[in-house]
Scaffold this motif. Structure first.
Motif, PDB file in Angstrom:
ATOM      1  N   ALA A 246       0.836  -1.206   0.000  1.00 39.88           N
ATOM      2  CA  ALA A 246       0.000   0.000   0.000  1.00 39.88           C
ATOM      3  C   ALA A 246       0.867   1.250   0.000  1.00 39.88           C
ATOM      4  N   GLU A 247       1.937   1.239   0.782  1.00 37.16           N
ATOM      5  CA  GLU A 247       2.845   2.384   0.811  1.00 37.16           C
ATOM      6  C   GLU A 247       3.493   2.592  -0.555  1.00 37.16           C
ATOM      7  N   ALA A 248       3.949   1.507  -1.178  1.00 38.05           N
ATOM      8  CA  ALA A 248       4.595   1.606  -2.484  1.00 38.05           C
ATOM      9  C   ALA A 248       3.614   2.099  -3.548  1.00 38.05           C
ATOM     10  N   LEU A 249       2.400   1.577  -3.536  1.00 40.34           N
ATOM     11  CA  LEU A 249       1.401   2.006  -4.518  1.00 40.34           C
ATOM     12  C   LEU A 249       1.019   3.466  -4.325  1.00 40.34           C
ATOM     13  N   ALA A 250       0.931   3.907  -3.079  1.00 44.07           N
ATOM     14  CA  ALA A 250       0.609   5.304  -2.807  1.00 44.07           C
ATOM     15  C   ALA A 250       1.704   6.221  -3.341  1.00 44.07           C
TER      16      ALA A 250
ATOM     17  N   ILE B 208       3.631   5.605  -5.890  1.00 40.86           N
ATOM     18  CA  ILE B 208       3.527   5.578  -7.351  1.00 40.86           C
ATOM     19  C   ILE B 208       2.406   6.496  -7.821  1.00 40.86           C
ATOM     20  N   GLU B 209       1.273   6.471  -7.104  1.00 40.24           N
ATOM     21  CA  GLU B 209       0.103   7.258  -7.496  1.00 40.24           C
ATOM     22  C   GLU B 209       0.325   8.757  -7.344  1.00 40.24           C
ATOM     23  N   GLY B 210       1.147   9.165  -6.416  1.00 35.14           N
ATOM     24  CA  GLY B 210       1.445  10.586  -6.268  1.00 35.14           C
ATOM     25  C   GLY B 210       1.018  11.154  -4.935  1.00 35.14           C
ATOM     26  N   PRO B 211       1.203  12.464  -4.782  1.00 35.73           N
ATOM     27  CA  PRO B 211       1.000  13.104  -3.480  1.00 35.73           C
ATOM     28  C   PRO B 211      -0.447  13.098  -2.971  1.00 35.73           C
ATOM     29  N   ASP B 212      -1.413  12.938  -3.841  1.00 37.29           N
ATOM     30  CA  ASP B 212      -2.811  12.929  -3.407  1.00 37.29           C
ATOM     31  C   ASP B 212      -3.265  11.569  -2.891  1.00 37.29           C
ATOM     32  N   CYS B 213      -2.408  10.569  -2.993  1.00 38.18           N
ATOM     33  CA  CYS B 213      -2.764   9.219  -2.569  1.00 38.18           C
ATOM     34  C   CYS B 213      -1.978   8.870  -1.310  1.00 38.18           C
ATOM     35  N   THR B 214      -2.641   8.172  -0.401  1.00 35.21           N
ATOM     36  CA  THR B 214      -2.000   7.715   0.839  1.00 35.21           C
ATOM     37  C   THR B 214      -2.149   6.200   0.942  1.00 35.21           C
TER      38      THR B 214
ATOM     39  N   GLU C   4      -3.504   4.692   3.282  1.00 40.39           N
ATOM     40  CA  GLU C   4      -4.855   4.450   3.790  1.00 40.39           C
ATOM     41  C   GLU C   4      -5.872   4.387   2.650  1.00 40.39           C
ATOM     42  N   ILE C   5      -5.715   5.269   1.653  1.00 37.46           N
ATOM     43  CA  ILE C   5      -6.615   5.263   0.491  1.00 37.46           C
ATOM     44  C   ILE C   5      -6.468   3.942  -0.262  1.00 37.46           C
ATOM     45  N   VAL C   6      -5.225   3.497  -0.442  1.00 40.02           N
ATOM     46  CA  VAL C   6      -4.988   2.228  -1.136  1.00 40.02           C
ATOM     47  C   VAL C   6      -5.644   1.081  -0.366  1.00 40.02           C
ATOM     48  N   LEU C   7      -5.472   1.055   0.962  1.00 41.99           N
ATOM     49  CA  LEU C   7      -6.069  -0.012   1.773  1.00 41.99           C
ATOM     50  C   LEU C   7      -7.595   0.025   1.720  1.00 41.99           C
TER      51      LEU C   7
END
Length: 80
Positions: A50-54, A56-62, A64-67
């Motif tokens: 989740a941290e790695a994907l966040a 990759i997605e950029g500053p608007d993603c955390t 927590e959003i991925v989870l």
């Protein structure tokens, strides 16, 4: 971390593909003391992903959003 991540991906792939035999074999290898150890390890791996994907997605993603998205996807697939 690479070994744990590879095992996490293998477990995830076996689960998604419905390959219960492979998932069970991989999970059994991951259990050192009991099933709760595996749950803890998988939780840690999912958190790292989740941290790695966040990132990759950029500053608007955390993470927590991925989870949350993973949880929503899990709910949708269980309802299908």
């Amino acid at each position: 971390m690479g070994r744990e991540l590879a095992r996490g991906f293998a477990l995830s792939t076996a689960w998604v593909n419905g390959d219960v035999a492979s998932w069970t074999a991989l999970a059994t290898e991951g259990i050192e003391r009991d099933a709760l150890d595996l749950v803890g390890e998988l939780s840690h791996i999912v958190g790292q992903m989740a941290e790695a994907l966040a990132e990759i997605e950029g500053p608007d993603c955390t993470p927590e959003i991925v989870l949350q998205q993973i949880a929503l996807d899990g709910e949708a697939s269980s309802e299908a």
